[in-house]
Design a protein around this motif. Structure first.
Motif, PDB file in Angstrom:
ATOM      1  N   UNK A 232       0.819  -1.210   0.000  1.00  0.00           N
ATOM      2  CA  UNK A 232       0.000   0.000   0.000  1.00  0.00           C
ATOM      3  C   UNK A 232       0.859   1.269   0.000  1.00  0.00           C
ATOM      4  N   UNK A 233       1.968   1.241   0.724  1.00  0.00           N
ATOM      5  CA  UNK A 233       2.854   2.402   0.738  1.00  0.00           C
ATOM      6  C   UNK A 233       3.413   2.652  -0.653  1.00  0.00           C
ATOM      7  N   UNK A 234       3.812   1.588  -1.323  1.00  0.00           N
ATOM      8  CA  UNK A 234       4.369   1.703  -2.668  1.00  0.00           C
ATOM      9  C   UNK A 234       3.362   2.353  -3.617  1.00  0.00           C
ATOM     10  N   UNK A 235       2.134   1.837  -3.632  1.00  0.00           N
ATOM     11  CA  UNK A 235       1.132   2.350  -4.560  1.00  0.00           C
ATOM     12  C   UNK A 235       0.614   3.724  -4.150  1.00  0.00           C
ATOM     13  N   UNK A 236       0.578   3.998  -2.847  1.00  0.00           N
ATOM     14  CA  UNK A 236       0.162   5.311  -2.372  1.00  0.00           C
ATOM     15  C   UNK A 236       1.147   6.380  -2.838  1.00  0.00           C
ATOM     16  N   UNK A 237       2.430   6.094  -2.740  1.00  0.00           N
ATOM     17  CA  UNK A 237       3.438   7.046  -3.181  1.00  0.00           C
ATOM     18  C   UNK A 237       3.416   7.232  -4.693  1.00  0.00           C
ATOM     19  N   UNK A 238       3.261   6.135  -5.415  1.00  0.00           N
ATOM     20  CA  UNK A 238       3.213   6.226  -6.874  1.00  0.00           C
ATOM     21  C   UNK A 238       2.017   7.061  -7.324  1.00  0.00           C
ATOM     22  N   UNK A 241       2.641  10.964  -5.753  1.00  0.00           N
ATOM     23  CA  UNK A 241       3.870  11.690  -6.078  1.00  0.00           C
ATOM     24  C   UNK A 241       4.491  11.259  -7.404  1.00  0.00           C
ATOM     25  N   UNK A 242       4.073  10.106  -7.928  1.00  0.00           N
ATOM     26  CA  UNK A 242       4.675   9.603  -9.151  1.00  0.00           C
ATOM     27  C   UNK A 242       6.012   8.923  -8.929  1.00  0.00           C
ATOM     28  N   UNK A 243       6.440   8.794  -7.668  1.00  0.00           N
ATOM     29  CA  UNK A 243       7.738   8.224  -7.343  1.00  0.00           C
ATOM     30  C   UNK A 243       7.572   7.022  -6.419  1.00  0.00           C
ATOM     31  N   UNK A 244       8.516   6.109  -6.483  1.00  0.00           N
ATOM     32  CA  UNK A 244       8.553   5.010  -5.524  1.00  0.00           C
ATOM     33  C   UNK A 244       9.248   5.490  -4.254  1.00  0.00           C
ATOM     34  N   UNK A 245       9.033   4.808  -3.140  1.00  0.00           N
ATOM     35  CA  UNK A 245       9.720   5.221  -1.910  1.00  0.00           C
ATOM     36  C   UNK A 245      11.240   5.265  -2.071  1.00  0.00           C
ATOM     37  N   UNK A 246      11.796   4.256  -2.741  1.00  0.00           N
ATOM     38  CA  UNK A 246      13.262   4.238  -2.865  1.00  0.00           C
ATOM     39  C   UNK A 246      13.756   5.376  -3.759  1.00  0.00           C
ATOM     40  N   UNK A 247      13.015   5.674  -4.814  1.00  0.00           N
ATOM     41  CA  UNK A 247      13.444   6.758  -5.708  1.00  0.00           C
ATOM     42  C   UNK A 247      13.496   8.082  -4.949  1.00  0.00           C
ATOM     43  N   UNK A 248      12.490   8.328  -4.110  1.00  0.00           N
ATOM     44  CA  UNK A 248      12.490   9.568  -3.338  1.00  0.00           C
ATOM     45  C   UNK A 248      13.620   9.568  -2.311  1.00  0.00           C
ATOM     46  N   UNK A 249      13.862   8.430  -1.681  1.00  0.00           N
ATOM     47  CA  UNK A 249      14.964   8.291  -0.725  1.00  0.00           C
ATOM     48  C   UNK A 249      16.291   8.598  -1.405  1.00  0.00           C
ATOM     49  N   UNK A 250      16.475   8.038  -2.590  1.00  0.00           N
ATOM     50  CA  UNK A 250      17.705   8.278  -3.345  1.00  0.00           C
ATOM     51  C   UNK A 250      17.858   9.753  -3.704  1.00  0.00           C
ATOM     52  N   UNK A 251      16.752  10.376  -4.060  1.00  0.00           N
ATOM     53  CA  UNK A 251      16.793  11.785  -4.449  1.00  0.00           C
ATOM     54  C   UNK A 251      17.179  12.666  -3.267  1.00  0.00           C
ATOM     55  N   UNK A 252      16.675  12.376  -2.082  1.00  0.00           N
ATOM     56  CA  UNK A 252      17.048  13.153  -0.908  1.00  0.00           C
ATOM     57  C   UNK A 252      18.538  13.023  -0.611  1.00  0.00           C
ATOM     58  N   UNK A 253      19.104  11.831  -0.828  1.00  0.00           N
ATOM     59  CA  UNK A 253      20.537  11.665  -0.614  1.00  0.00           C
ATOM     60  C   UNK A 253      21.336  12.531  -1.586  1.00  0.00           C
ATOM     61  N   UNK A 254      20.896  12.570  -2.853  1.00  0.00           N
ATOM     62  CA  UNK A 254      21.577  13.403  -3.848  1.00  0.00           C
ATOM     63  C   UNK A 254      21.437  14.889  -3.510  1.00  0.00           C
TER      64      UNK A 254
END
Length: 326
Positions: A232-238, A241-254
């Protein structure tokens, strides 16, 4: 650990953080394309604020953050320019005597030379459309039109928190200027959706990513923290926001690496060290990801700041800074 930085709009396009008065002024002049801008700060000249900006064919959009009270003056608009306060207290004056709060936004027309006053820890968005993109409205704008423009900008800023990559960011920014031109050219007769909001469970995700930079990605633990299943978290974020949880996590690191690269209190940025601190062990892969997200290599981010600092040492800027410190 990353340097401290405010929750700045357009943070993925941060250009300077903890900027001195000279660096800040030079960056504002360059990013807004107005060499006559002056900035007056009464307090500490070593740290006056931060800036972020993105430039597309349709125009320029910049976010100015003032860490202390400041006055900005001297820029004459060649066409419509929008000033949108997003945090703190922002005032405008046409005659240097009467000041009034800028709310919900200010539209500067060609020939206008207003002064802006930014309060401590305030934040303002400046939209400068390219010539011909936005028609200049005649007369005073009705309140309904002002409200619709603010809606349009607020929705863009919401989406800016979830830019998927540089290409996505530029497409949305181009669409913003196109929609702004259509709105003004059509007298406000355009449907603007309600301002977007994030599900409270996803706010917990953002809080984890922002407030705990040492946290290592764990989808199961993140889902438990938010009170939903992993699926549910995966689909809620998609969906939102259009992003997966990991993609957003990666973006914050960058983004945290970028914060450090543009920190003006650091004389010599260390790209490899900053990347390693955020878990990027392969420098080549990191550089490719960085360019995908921000449209430039980390070395180009650093070089932009170096070039700016060199330009800031010109006689003209030294004279401007002497005025600032009076």
């Amino acid at each position: 650990m990353p340097v401290e930085t405010p929750e700045l709009e357009l943070q993925s396009y941060l250009r300077l953080n903890h900027a001195s008065s000279r660096e800040w002024l030079s960056a504002v002049r360059l990013l807004l394309g107005c060499a006559s801008i002056e900035c007056h700060v009464a307090g500490n000249q070593a740290r006056v604020g931060a800036l972020s900006a993105i430039d597309v064919e349709g125009g320029r959009i910049a976010c100015l953050y003032a860490s202390q009270d400041m006055d900005i003056s001297g820029c004459q608009a060649e066409g419509p320019v929008l000033v949108v306060p997003v945090e703190g207290h922002v005032e405008a004056s046409w005659d240097d005597h009467s000041w009034w709060p800028v709310s919900p936004l200010l539209i500067m027309h060609a020939g206008n030379r207003p002064r802006l006053r930014l309060g401590e820890k305030s934040q303002v968005i400046i939209l400068k459309p390219a010539p011909g993109v936005v028609p200049a409205p005649v007369g005073d704008e009705p309140n309904r039109l002002i409200s619709e423009i603010r809606h349009l900008v607020d929705n863009y800023l919401f989406k800016a928190g979830f830019f998927f990559n540089d290409q996505h960011a530029r497409a949305l920014t181009t669409e913003l200027f196109r929609s702004l031109g259509a709105l003004l050219g059509n007298g406000g007769r355009r449907h603007i959706p309600e301002c977007l909001k994030l599900d409270r469970r996803l706010l917990r995700v953002l809080d984890r990513f922002r407030q705990h930079p040492e946290w290592e990605f764990d989808l199961r633990g993140l889902a438990a923290h938010c009170g939903v299943s992993e699926r549910n978290l995966y689909y809620l974020m998609k969906r939102e926001t259009g992003m997966t949880p990991y993609r957003l996590f990666q973006r914050y690191r960058l983004i945290r690496v970028r914060w450090r690269l543009v920190d003006c209190t650091c004389d010599i940025p260390h790209i490899s060290t900053y990347a390693a601190d955020e878990g990027f062990s392969h420098l080549g892969r990191f550089a490719a990801l960085y360019r995908e997200h921000f449209g430039e290599l980390p070395s180009e981010t650093v070089q932009w700041r170096r070039n700016l600092c060199a330009d800031a040492k010109s006689p003209q800027d030294r004279a401007a800074v002497s005025e600032v410190t009076k």
